[in-house]
Design a protein around this motif. Structure first.
Motif, PDB file in Angstrom:
ATOM      1  N   LEU A 179       0.828  -1.198   0.000  1.00  0.00           N
ATOM      2  CA  LEU A 179       0.000   0.000   0.000  1.00  0.00           C
ATOM      3  C   LEU A 179       0.869   1.257   0.000  1.00  0.00           C
ATOM      4  O   LEU A 179       1.985   1.264   0.524  1.00  0.00           O
ATOM      5  CB  LEU A 179      -0.895   0.023   1.235  1.00  0.00           C
ATOM      6  N   TYR A 180       0.338   2.322  -0.574  1.00  0.00           N
ATOM      7  CA  TYR A 180       0.949   3.638  -0.430  1.00  0.00           C
ATOM      8  C   TYR A 180       0.522   4.234   0.911  1.00  0.00           C
ATOM      9  O   TYR A 180      -0.569   3.934   1.416  1.00  0.00           O
ATOM     10  CB  TYR A 180       0.524   4.568  -1.556  1.00  0.00           C
ATOM     11  N   VAL A 181       1.361   5.088   1.466  1.00  0.00           N
ATOM     12  CA  VAL A 181       1.020   5.841   2.664  1.00  0.00           C
ATOM     13  C   VAL A 181       1.173   7.317   2.336  1.00  0.00           C
ATOM     14  O   VAL A 181       2.265   7.776   1.987  1.00  0.00           O
ATOM     15  CB  VAL A 181       1.935   5.466   3.849  1.00  0.00           C
ATOM     16  N   PHE A 182       0.069   8.072   2.394  1.00  0.00           N
ATOM     17  CA  PHE A 182       0.078   9.513   2.158  1.00  0.00           C
ATOM     18  C   PHE A 182      -0.031  10.206   3.518  1.00  0.00           C
ATOM     19  O   PHE A 182      -0.956   9.932   4.283  1.00  0.00           O
ATOM     20  CB  PHE A 182      -1.094   9.925   1.265  1.00  0.00           C
ATOM     21  N   MET A 183       0.884  11.125   3.809  1.00  0.00           N
ATOM     22  CA  MET A 183       0.979  11.695   5.155  1.00  0.00           C
ATOM     23  C   MET A 183       0.754  13.205   5.159  1.00  0.00           C
ATOM     24  O   MET A 183       1.310  13.922   4.324  1.00  0.00           O
ATOM     25  CB  MET A 183       2.349  11.374   5.747  1.00  0.00           C
ATOM     26  N   ALA A 184      -0.065  13.660   6.116  1.00  0.00           N
ATOM     27  CA  ALA A 184      -0.330  15.087   6.292  1.00  0.00           C
ATOM     28  C   ALA A 184      -0.717  15.328   7.744  1.00  0.00           C
ATOM     29  O   ALA A 184      -1.127  14.402   8.456  1.00  0.00           O
ATOM     30  CB  ALA A 184      -1.447  15.552   5.361  1.00  0.00           C
ATOM     31  N   GLY A 185      -0.624  16.575   8.182  1.00  0.00           N
ATOM     32  CA  GLY A 185      -1.059  16.929   9.529  1.00  0.00           C
ATOM     33  C   GLY A 185      -0.017  16.606  10.585  1.00  0.00           C
ATOM     34  O   GLY A 185       0.953  15.885  10.343  1.00  0.00           O
ATOM     35  N   ASN A 186      -0.211  17.170  11.775  1.00  0.00           N
ATOM     36  CA  ASN A 186       0.721  16.947  12.867  1.00  0.00           C
ATOM     37  C   ASN A 186      -0.033  16.750  14.180  1.00  0.00           C
ATOM     38  O   ASN A 186      -1.196  17.117  14.312  1.00  0.00           O
ATOM     39  CB  ASN A 186       1.704  18.114  12.982  1.00  0.00           C
ATOM     40  N   ARG A 187       0.645  16.183  15.123  1.00  0.00           N
ATOM     41  CA  ARG A 187       0.094  15.949  16.458  1.00  0.00           C
ATOM     42  C   ARG A 187       0.990  16.692  17.444  1.00  0.00           C
ATOM     43  O   ARG A 187       2.135  16.294  17.657  1.00  0.00           O
ATOM     44  CB  ARG A 187       0.084  14.452  16.758  1.00  0.00           C
ATOM     45  N   PHE A 212       3.089  14.547   2.220  1.00  0.00           N
ATOM     46  CA  PHE A 212       2.461  15.650   1.505  1.00  0.00           C
ATOM     47  C   PHE A 212       2.671  16.989   2.208  1.00  0.00           C
ATOM     48  O   PHE A 212       3.088  17.964   1.599  1.00  0.00           O
ATOM     49  CB  PHE A 212       0.965  15.387   1.341  1.00  0.00           C
ATOM     50  N   SER A 213       2.338  17.058   3.509  1.00  0.00           N
ATOM     51  CA  SER A 213       2.345  18.354   4.189  1.00  0.00           C
ATOM     52  C   SER A 213       2.342  18.153   5.702  1.00  0.00           C
ATOM     53  O   SER A 213       1.813  17.153   6.190  1.00  0.00           O
ATOM     54  CB  SER A 213       1.115  19.164   3.766  1.00  0.00           C
ATOM     55  N   PRO A 214       2.896  19.120   6.452  1.00  0.00           N
ATOM     56  CA  PRO A 214       2.795  19.036   7.914  1.00  0.00           C
ATOM     57  C   PRO A 214       1.445  19.508   8.441  1.00  0.00           C
ATOM     58  O   PRO A 214       1.184  19.419   9.646  1.00  0.00           O
ATOM     59  CB  PRO A 214       3.918  19.968   8.382  1.00  0.00           C
ATOM     60  N   ASP A 215       0.596  19.992   7.547  1.00  0.00           N
ATOM     61  CA  ASP A 215      -0.704  20.549   7.950  1.00  0.00           C
ATOM     62  C   ASP A 215      -1.837  19.653   7.477  1.00  0.00           C
ATOM     63  O   ASP A 215      -1.738  18.984   6.435  1.00  0.00           O
ATOM     64  CB  ASP A 215      -0.873  21.956   7.373  1.00  0.00           C
ATOM     65  N   ILE A 216      -2.955  19.686   8.191  1.00  0.00           N
ATOM     66  CA  ILE A 216      -4.099  18.854   7.841  1.00  0.00           C
ATOM     67  C   ILE A 216      -4.647  19.222   6.465  1.00  0.00           C
ATOM     68  O   ILE A 216      -5.209  18.379   5.760  1.00  0.00           O
ATOM     69  CB  ILE A 216      -5.216  18.967   8.913  1.00  0.00           C
ATOM     70  N   SER A 217      -4.447  20.461   6.041  1.00  0.00           N
ATOM     71  CA  SER A 217      -4.925  20.866   4.712  1.00  0.00           C
ATOM     72  C   SER A 217      -4.250  20.076   3.601  1.00  0.00           C
ATOM     73  O   SER A 217      -4.766  19.992   2.485  1.00  0.00           O
ATOM     74  CB  SER A 217      -4.705  22.365   4.495  1.00  0.00           C
ATOM     75  N   GLY A 218      -3.096  19.451   3.903  1.00  0.00           N
ATOM     76  CA  GLY A 218      -2.421  18.626   2.901  1.00  0.00           C
ATOM     77  C   GLY A 218      -3.190  17.371   2.541  1.00  0.00           C
ATOM     78  O   GLY A 218      -2.839  16.675   1.583  1.00  0.00           O
ATOM     79  N   ALA A 219      -4.264  17.079   3.293  1.00  0.00           N
ATOM     80  CA  ALA A 219      -5.108  15.929   2.935  1.00  0.00           C
ATOM     81  C   ALA A 219      -5.706  16.094   1.540  1.00  0.00           C
ATOM     82  O   ALA A 219      -6.044  15.106   0.878  1.00  0.00           O
ATOM     83  CB  ALA A 219      -6.224  15.757   3.961  1.00  0.00           C
ATOM     84  N   VAL A 220      -5.834  17.337   1.082  1.00  0.00           N
ATOM     85  CA  VAL A 220      -6.403  17.550  -0.263  1.00  0.00           C
ATOM     86  C   VAL A 220      -5.509  16.975  -1.345  1.00  0.00           C
ATOM     87  O   VAL A 220      -5.983  16.656  -2.435  1.00  0.00           O
ATOM     88  CB  VAL A 220      -6.674  19.046  -0.545  1.00  0.00           C
ATOM     89  N   PHE A 221      -4.207  16.833  -1.061  1.00  0.00           N
ATOM     90  CA  PHE A 221      -3.312  16.273  -2.071  1.00  0.00           C
ATOM     91  C   PHE A 221      -3.593  14.790  -2.289  1.00  0.00           C
ATOM     92  O   PHE A 221      -3.485  14.288  -3.407  1.00  0.00           O
ATOM     93  CB  PHE A 221      -1.854  16.487  -1.668  1.00  0.00           C
ATOM     94  N   ALA A 222      -3.941  14.077  -1.212  1.00  0.00           N
ATOM     95  CA  ALA A 222      -4.285  12.662  -1.343  1.00  0.00           C
ATOM     96  C   ALA A 222      -5.594  12.502  -2.113  1.00  0.00           C
ATOM     97  O   ALA A 222      -5.700  11.687  -3.038  1.00  0.00           O
ATOM     98  CB  ALA A 222      -4.392  12.016   0.031  1.00  0.00           C
ATOM     99  N   LEU A 223      -6.613  13.283  -1.749  1.00  0.00           N
ATOM    100  CA  LEU A 223      -7.901  13.181  -2.422  1.00  0.00           C
ATOM    101  C   LEU A 223      -7.813  13.691  -3.856  1.00  0.00           C
ATOM    102  O   LEU A 223      -8.476  13.159  -4.754  1.00  0.00           O
ATOM    103  CB  LEU A 223      -8.950  13.965  -1.640  1.00  0.00           C
TER     104      LEU A 223
END
Length: 736
Positions: A179-187, A212-223
């Motif tokens: 599987l691919y793993v697309f990563m975004a957001g931080n904790r 993709f990004s350290p921010d949750i907005s980077g989820a748009v790159f996966a979608l």
């Protein structure tokens, strides 16, 4: 459905849209409505907005239109009393958040041009970690893996694991499952990506661990990647949101893993993902959304232990994955194929400046012993760090159903199969191979003999229907490798001449390839001896072998039947098969023409040719070239127009090798019609273009073909053609 999850997601969507509107207004005031907005090198604009709304966002003005849609989608806030637990408002809120975040990321691209790194690889040493939106070259290169099944899906990870070791275990388990793993957001300021880097794990597209990004907005790159796959490979039209979302639910097997407390903005993004049929699985005790609704099974599942996260995720998505087992001391899977063994990690290498050769040869059943692996020369116990050695990999295969034609098919698999071992890197094939072993792999006990073990185990797994025995001999002594290489080169030459001398006229059976129909339902590729598959991965021999190995697979024999047009290349039997396999969408096509009813094209093609009427010829462009072309469209735009299984007069997809086959657009004048191609492609095909030029009576044809270093507009290309005396200038009109 819990009122708590609805409240959080809707509240989060309001917060995101309002915040982005504020950022947008400031940017609009500062830069004006004509300020360009774009993700790099894509024909799909901001892909979520473009695919679902049909709005091509090109500047601040058009971005404002998308934000207005986002604002209108926001539902009423959850009330304390008379709350209606419907999923619809939640989905609208999630979609509104994603539209806004895509605009936010586009603004970041021009306000912070150095925030994201272009390309496929990261450079943690220099702080260049975040890759941002995948360009269309990456989409098409990686998207093929979703088409052929080598990548079953992707996990979109947001947040961070409790520690680096847990992050590493989860990521490598996904890799083992391919599987691919697309990563975004931080904790709390920590990201999953940075944890992997801390644990010594390579990240980037090459290892399928994509930051993709350290921010949750980077989820748009996966979608956005998923939506572009629907348009590029599935032929879904921009603005057809229903087909796009259903396509993703049914064909792109993705899900979200949320690590850490899920705040309101994360909840909004999770709600947005449900629109695609992508569920969220979290490690915290969040309000759940269980069946029924949009996703195949549960929508949001919480409180999953880290040790169960991977298995639970694939179960909830309804995804079937297989962990490949080979008898070696390393993790093994397709996701490790792109891993690099760099100088600092290198223990030993074979080939490169030394000789490394590979050969698969058929043997009689009584000549070899199954699982006999012999190392002649140095083994790893005799090697010290930094050594460079020769290597010969001799694989003998026997089976009652095995044929000599299968030898090169298995031989080509050596590259992939060795690369699937974690910490082992393989480059090249035949007599120009190069293998690197990393120090961690050697420390875990990997030896030269394990190369043979990989090939034995995987050949049995992948080709067990045609073989019964696999014996591997590995030579590391230079004298043995030299003698072995001479034998191998003689066999390579004999094989090549056998394929090269085949013609379409002399073969009554062609082969279908419907592998890409999982993404492009109306596309039907028919492979003949003189027209390889447009993806470049299958020639006639490959398809023949594939059918023998898997009689019910995507490569089926076709009796070509009556020849309806020998010049353009049309046969009744092929038309009948195409009409049936495309479910009536395509009734017929020509093998040798770009002008008249050309073959269908899907997004997997290596090259796309386009008619240049003003030059009385054609141009072609390959997927690795990202510049402008004389037809006014880059490869990415052409592929967007052509993908999905269309037959479009004036355009056709094809492989690189097809350019130097004798029947390439023979119905329109053949290779003498080639007036423009990228310089890199010319150089890659130089030997073949010189040979074809000699055959058609224009020995200097390669020098008369224009490229981007000379001209990129049609008028200037024509001037060059006249100057050098290109044959197309004097030929009959290509159309008419």
């Amino acid at each position: 459905m819990s009122k708590l999850v609805a409240f959080a997601a809707i509240q989060g969507a309001y917060e995101i849209v309002t915040r982005v509107e504020g950022i947008y207004e400031k940017a609009l005031e500062k830069y004006g409505p004509e300020q360009k907005l774009a993700f790099p090198n894509t024909a799909y604009y901001l892909p979520i907005i473009y695919s679902l709304l049909g709005i091509p966002v090109t500047d601040m003005a058009t971005a404002g239109k998308a934000l207005k849609v986002a604002r209108k989608l926001l539902p009423a806030h959850v009330q304390n009393f008379n709350h209606l637990p419907y999923l619809g408002p939640l989905l609208d809120a999630g979609m509104a958040a994603l539209f806004a975040e895509e605009v936010l990321e586009a603004i970041r691209y021009f306000e912070q041009p150095d925030f994201y790194t272009l390309g496929e690889e990261c450079d943690p040493a220099s702080g260049k970690i975040w890759l941002g939106a995948a360009d269309d070259t990456i989409l098409r290169k990686r998207g093929v893996e979703f088409v052929d099944g080598s990548a079953p899906g992707f996990a979109a990870i947001v947040g961070a694991a409790p520690n680096a070791e847990i992050a590493k275990e989860i990521a490598e388990e996904y890799q083992r499952r391919s599987l691919y793993v697309f990563m975004a957001g931080n904790r709390m300021g920590t990201t999953f990506t940075e944890q992997l880097i801390e644990a010594g794990v390579q990240v980037g597209w090459n290892t399928r661990l994509v930051p993709f990004s350290p921010d949750i907005s980077g989820a748009v790159f996966a979608l956005g990647f998923a939506n572009r796959a629907a348009m590029a490979f599935g032929g879904v039209k921009p603005g057809d949101y229903k087909k796009n979302l259903l396509y993703n639910k049914d064909r792109v097997f993705a899900f979200v893993n949320a690590f850490g407390e899920v705040n309101a903005e994360w909840a909004a993004n999770a709600a947005g993902c449900v629109n695609w049929g992508f569920p969220t699985i979290a490690d915290t005790d969040i309000p759940e959304i269980l069946p029924t609704g949009v996703c195949t099974y549960e929508h949001v599942v919480g409180n999953i232990p880290h040790s169960e996260m991977v298995q639970k995720s694939v179960e909830v998505r309804g995804l079937k994955t297989i962990v490949t087992k080979v008898d070696i001391p390393l993790s093994y899977g397709a996701a490790f194929e792109g891993e690099r063994v760099r100088k600092d990690d290198l223990f030993v290498e074979f080939g490169g400046k030394k000789q490394a050769t590979e050969l698969v040869e058929m043997a009689e059943m009584d000549e070899i012993e199954d699982n006999k692996i012999v190392v002649i020369g140095k083994e790893m116990d005799d090697v010290k760090k930094g050594d460079k050695l020769d290597l010969g990999i001799y694989v003998q295969v026997a089976g009652r159903k095995f044929q000599p034609d299968f030898e090169p098919i298995l031989e080509r698999q050596i590259h992939h199969l060795i690369n699937y071992a974690q910490g082992v890197m393989h480059i090249g094939q035949r007599d120009i191979s190069w293998i690197r072993l990393g120090q961690p792999a050697v420390e875990k006990g990997f030896k030269v003999r394990h190369i043979g073990q990989i090939l034995h185990d995987m050949f049995h797994k992948e080709f067990g229907s045609i073989l019964d025995k696999v014996q591997v001999t590995l030579y590391t002594d230079p004298k043995d490798v030299k003698a072995f290489t001479e034998k191998a080169r003689a066999m390579y030459k004999a094989r090549d001449s056998r394929v090269e001398n085949m013609t379409d006229e002399n073969e009554e059976i062609f082969y279908s390839c419907t592998l890409c129909q999982s993404f492009a339902p109306s596309h039907v590729c028919v492979v003949s001896p003189e027209r390889t598959g447009l993806c470049g991965a299958y020639n006639w021999m490959d398809c023949k072998a594939s059918f023998e190995i898997n009689p019910t697979g995507p490569n089926q024999p076709i009796e070509k039947g009556e020849c309806l047009d020998p010049k353009l290349g049309m046969w009744k039997g092929c038309n009948d098969f195409v009409a049936k396999a495309s479910r009536g969408k395509i009734s017929q096509y020509n093998f040798y023409s770009i002008v008249y009813e050309p073959m269908t094209t899907c997004g997997c093609c290596e090259c796309i040719a386009a008619l240049l009427p003003g030059c009385n010829g054609v141009m072609t462009v390959h997927r690795d070239y990202t510049g402008e072309t004389p037809c006014g469209m880059k490869f990415t735009t052409l592929a967007g127009v052509m993908g999905g299984g269309q037959s479009s007069p004036g355009f056709v997809g094809h492989s690189k090798y097809n350019i130097i086959q004798r029947k390439y657009i023979a119905g329109d004048g053949g290779i003498k019609r080639m007036v423009w191609m990228p310089k890199s492609l010319k150089e890659e095909l130089r030997e073949g273009l010189l040979r074809r030029g000699e055959e058609v009576g224009v020995p200097d044809l390669i020098d008369k073909i224009c490229d981007e270093t000379i001209a990129i507009d049609e008028a200037s290309v024509y001037e060059y053609l006249q100057k050098v005396g290109h044959p197309a200038v004097e030929m009959d009109p290509i159309v008419g």
